[in-house]
Motif scaffolding. Structure first.
Motif, PDB file in Angstrom:
ATOM      1  N   GLN A 129      10.601  -4.374  -5.190  1.00  0.00           N
ATOM      2  CA  GLN A 129       9.648  -4.931  -6.148  1.00  0.00           C
ATOM      3  C   GLN A 129       8.709  -3.820  -6.599  1.00  0.00           C
ATOM      4  O   GLN A 129       8.204  -3.046  -5.778  1.00  0.00           O
ATOM      5  CB  GLN A 129       8.848  -6.074  -5.522  1.00  0.00           C
ATOM      6  CG  GLN A 129       7.915  -6.777  -6.502  1.00  0.00           C
ATOM      7  CD  GLN A 129       7.256  -8.002  -5.882  1.00  0.00           C
ATOM      8  OE1 GLN A 129       7.501  -8.310  -4.710  1.00  0.00           O
ATOM      9  NE2 GLN A 129       6.459  -8.695  -6.655  1.00  0.00           N
ATOM     10  N   ASN A 131       5.223  -2.585  -8.654  1.00  0.00           N
ATOM     11  CA  ASN A 131       3.899  -2.963  -9.150  1.00  0.00           C
ATOM     12  C   ASN A 131       3.494  -1.966 -10.232  1.00  0.00           C
ATOM     13  O   ASN A 131       3.136  -0.817  -9.911  1.00  0.00           O
ATOM     14  CB  ASN A 131       2.879  -2.951  -8.010  1.00  0.00           C
ATOM     15  CG  ASN A 131       1.519  -3.475  -8.440  1.00  0.00           C
ATOM     16  OD1 ASN A 131       1.111  -3.304  -9.585  1.00  0.00           O
ATOM     17  ND2 ASN A 131       0.813  -4.110  -7.516  1.00  0.00           N
ATOM     18  N   THR A 133       0.883  -1.749 -12.004  1.00  0.00           N
ATOM     19  CA  THR A 133      -0.535  -1.394 -11.976  1.00  0.00           C
ATOM     20  C   THR A 133      -0.796  -0.255 -10.997  1.00  0.00           C
ATOM     21  O   THR A 133      -1.454   0.746 -11.316  1.00  0.00           O
ATOM     22  CB  THR A 133      -1.389  -2.612 -11.591  1.00  0.00           C
ATOM     23  OG1 THR A 133      -1.135  -3.669 -12.517  1.00  0.00           O
ATOM     24  CG2 THR A 133      -2.867  -2.256 -11.608  1.00  0.00           C
ATOM     25  N   THR A 134      -0.256  -0.378  -9.790  1.00  0.00           N
ATOM     26  CA  THR A 134      -0.458   0.665  -8.775  1.00  0.00           C
ATOM     27  C   THR A 134       0.607   1.755  -8.828  1.00  0.00           C
ATOM     28  O   THR A 134       0.460   2.791  -8.186  1.00  0.00           O
ATOM     29  CB  THR A 134      -0.432   0.039  -7.374  1.00  0.00           C
ATOM     30  OG1 THR A 134       0.864  -0.579  -7.157  1.00  0.00           O
ATOM     31  CG2 THR A 134      -1.523  -1.008  -7.224  1.00  0.00           C
ATOM     32  N   LYS A 135       1.683   1.482  -9.588  1.00  0.00           N
ATOM     33  CA  LYS A 135       2.828   2.407  -9.656  1.00  0.00           C
ATOM     34  C   LYS A 135       3.423   2.645  -8.261  1.00  0.00           C
ATOM     35  O   LYS A 135       3.776   3.764  -7.889  1.00  0.00           O
ATOM     36  CB  LYS A 135       2.443   3.716 -10.325  1.00  0.00           C
ATOM     37  CG  LYS A 135       1.997   3.543 -11.782  1.00  0.00           C
ATOM     38  CD  LYS A 135       1.600   4.853 -12.410  1.00  0.00           C
ATOM     39  CE  LYS A 135       1.236   4.664 -13.874  1.00  0.00           C
ATOM     40  NZ  LYS A 135       0.175   3.667 -14.098  1.00  0.00           N
ATOM     41  N   THR A 138       7.815  -1.161  -3.702  1.00  0.00           N
ATOM     42  CA  THR A 138       8.024  -1.665  -2.347  1.00  0.00           C
ATOM     43  C   THR A 138       9.511  -1.978  -2.210  1.00  0.00           C
ATOM     44  O   THR A 138      10.051  -2.792  -2.963  1.00  0.00           O
ATOM     45  CB  THR A 138       7.182  -2.917  -2.079  1.00  0.00           C
ATOM     46  OG1 THR A 138       5.799  -2.594  -2.256  1.00  0.00           O
ATOM     47  CG2 THR A 138       7.397  -3.424  -0.663  1.00  0.00           C
ATOM     48  N   ARG A 155      12.220   0.141 -16.106  1.00  0.00           N
ATOM     49  CA  ARG A 155      10.765  -0.026 -16.215  1.00  0.00           C
ATOM     50  C   ARG A 155      10.066   1.260 -16.648  1.00  0.00           C
ATOM     51  O   ARG A 155       8.835   1.338 -16.638  1.00  0.00           O
ATOM     52  CB  ARG A 155      10.226  -0.519 -14.861  1.00  0.00           C
ATOM     53  CG  ARG A 155      10.691  -1.930 -14.545  1.00  0.00           C
ATOM     54  CD  ARG A 155      10.740  -2.228 -13.059  1.00  0.00           C
ATOM     55  NE  ARG A 155      11.153  -3.615 -12.834  1.00  0.00           N
ATOM     56  CZ  ARG A 155      12.420  -4.041 -12.856  1.00  0.00           C
ATOM     57  NH1 ARG A 155      13.401  -3.164 -13.071  1.00  0.00           N
ATOM     58  NH2 ARG A 155      12.702  -5.309 -12.656  1.00  0.00           N
ATOM     59  N   ASP A 233       6.477   1.447   0.991  1.00  0.00           N
ATOM     60  CA  ASP A 233       5.764   1.608  -0.277  1.00  0.00           C
ATOM     61  C   ASP A 233       5.898   3.055  -0.716  1.00  0.00           C
ATOM     62  O   ASP A 233       5.462   3.978  -0.006  1.00  0.00           O
ATOM     63  CB  ASP A 233       4.277   1.266  -0.120  1.00  0.00           C
ATOM     64  CG  ASP A 233       4.016  -0.226  -0.068  1.00  0.00           C
ATOM     65  OD1 ASP A 233       4.978  -1.010  -0.199  1.00  0.00           O
ATOM     66  OD2 ASP A 233       2.847  -0.616   0.115  1.00  0.00           O
TER      67      ASP A 233
END
Length: 503
Positions: A129, A131, A133-135, A138, A155, A233
């Motif tokens: 997955q 994110n 926003t945080t780049k 996970t 993406r 992460d």
């Protein structure tokens, strides 16, 4: 009389011209015929005659470690997988079994193997997955880069640091703390923000630079000896468009050229080198390839097509096995047409390449990797030693890639205490006791040469280093193994690497 003389003169001249044309044509045909014949015979003999492994056995990329195991396939089942793994660990303790953790099994020294143990096959534990926003990506530890790169590509993002091929799993990359063509960067560990780890007791702990930092450093480059990596992460980077540039240079000038063309250029996104293995320029010539960022704010999302598993590049490469002519032909072709110079290519297209394209397909033979990490000031001295050691020991060297690695401040069993240049060497050998014995002798000499100039060797490959050489290269290993016994007092997690150097 004059006309007759002129006629004879013209006939004589025409004969000379025809002879010159015939000689030129013969030379040209001969020049073409030899490489065509060589490549045709190589392609004809490049058949896959490998035999399947017997049921209940596994091997690694060396094809020299066939091992009887009990295979447990780990699948991604939310709320269930961790319970199953805890049950496997309890059963292993009760039965006196050892557990070895495996992804793609691209190590070569039994790092994923233990005889009559439990082999955890993690490749189906692969959910991810992102994110935006945080780049942060996970991802579960069994996911392979061949799955991750297309996912990120859709993406607009890419992997920050990874190996030069996409066959490996995230867990395997963490466990070997890999590196690649991502120049002027520390190893893969530098991109890991956090991971969850299941200890031998079944307890799951969070590990990061702030939480359980000792375990964090031990697992990065820890070869699966401390627990089962669950999810990770990872910090990722934007996908970029590059144009490639190549420099054919003397290997003794590699560091100076690298400083000028890479260190002093802010536009470089990736860089790597390759050394000649041709007999006439053995380790004396090099090609430095740099990838310059194309100054565009956005790039189109291009689908990543699967590469063909055959073709001329493979034939040219495999044609260098046991053949001085084949090695020379390949190097000449590399200097003339090799690489992607002048072409636009996306970062993800460079990373999404499989090592299968060039792998050995013969049952009686195998290809073995070495890697030596050499300080910049010592590269010339190390290559001078290699030019003697490899021919003297009849090493069939197929390829040498050069990669820059910056100091690693994260992993415990680190190979980059300072900036180093990694020399990735691929050798061909027979799968016989004699072939293995010759490789061991040569490897120990090359390790000694690396140590003599302040370098190290990479640990994921054949376990040919003596224990004394291992501890000289990695003096922190004594504490590393003591901490392994602290976190895994019953010795649940085992492999051949630990048996040789740590038990």
């Amino acid at each position: 009389m004059q006309r007759s003389y002129r006629s004879k003169f013209l006939k004589s001249r025409l004969k000379i011209i025809l002879l010159v044309l015939l000689a030129t044509t013969t030379i040209a045909l001969t020049a073409i015929a030899r490489p065509i014949t060589h490549l045709t015979l190589t392609a004809w003999s490049d058949r896959d005659d490998r035999q399947p492994l017997p049921p209940g056995t596994v091997d690694d990329a060396s094809h020299l470690n066939q091992t009887q195991v009990t295979i447990k396939q780990v699948k991604s089942q939310p709320g269930v997988t961790e319970v199953i793994l805890q049950s496997v660990l309890r059963d292993a303790l009760r039965q006196g079994k050892k557990v070895a953790i495996a992804g793609s099994r691209h190590t070569m020294g039994g790092h994923t193997l233990y005889a009559n143990g439990i082999s955890l096959d993690m490749l189906h534990f692969n959910r991810m997955q992102f994110n935006p926003t945080t780049k942060i990506l996970t991802v579960q530890s069994g996911a392979k880069w061949s799955e991750i790169i297309p996912y990120l590509n859709e993406r607009g993002y890419s992997v920050a640091v990874m190996q030069s091929n996409n066959d490996f799993s995230v867990g395997g990359t963490i466990s070997a703390n890999a590196h690649g063509w991502q120049h002027n960067s520390p190893p893969f560990a530098s991109t890991v923000e956090r991971f969850r780890l299941m200890l031998a007791s079944g307890k799951v702990v969070e590990c990061s630079r702030k939480e359980n930092p000792e375990l964090f450093s031990l697992v990065l480059g820890g070869y699966g000896l401390f627990g089962i990596i669950l999810d990770v992460d990872l910090r990722v980077v934007p996908n970029e468009m590059y144009t490639a540039e190549r420099f054919v240079i003397k290997s003794d000038n590699y560091i100076d050229t690298y400083r000028q063309q890479v260190d002093d250029a802010a536009t470089i996104g990736m860089a790597y080198g390759r050394l000649s293995v041709a007999p006439e320029s053995f380790l004396q010539e090099a090609i430095l390839t740099t990838y310059h960022r194309v100054p565009e704010t956005t790039h189109p999302i291009v689908s990543l097509e699967k590469q063909a598993e055959s073709g001329l590049p493979r034939t040219v490469f495999r044609g260098s096995i046991g053949s001085d002519y084949g090695k020379s032909l390949r190097w000449q072709l590399e200097k003339i047409v090799g690489g992607e110079a002048g072409n636009r290519v996306l970062r993800n297209q460079i990373l999404n390449r499989s090592s299968v394209l060039f792998e050995n397909r013969h049952q009686a033979e195998t290809d073995i990797l070495h890697e030596y990490f050499i300080p910049p000031k010592s590269l010339k001295a190390f290559l001078a030693k290699c030019r003697t050691i490899i021919p003297q020991n009849e090493g069939d060297l197929l390829n040498v890639t050069v990669r820059n690695v910056h100091q690693d401040n994260d992993s415990f069993l680190r190979y980059a205490n300072q900036e180093v240049f990694g020399l990735v060497m691929l050798f061909h050998q027979q799968r016989t006791p004699e072939g293995e014995a010759k490789m061991q002798v040569m490897t120990q000499k090359l390790i000694e040469a690396a140590l003599a100039v302040g370098g190290k060797y990479y640990l994921p490959y054949r376990l040919h280093a003596t224990p004394e050489q291992f501890h000289r290269a990695y003096p922190q290993a004594t504490k590393f193994f003591a901490l392994k016994r602290k976190y895994d007092p019953d010795g649940i997690f085992q492999n051949y690497f630990y048996l040789k150097y740590g038990s």
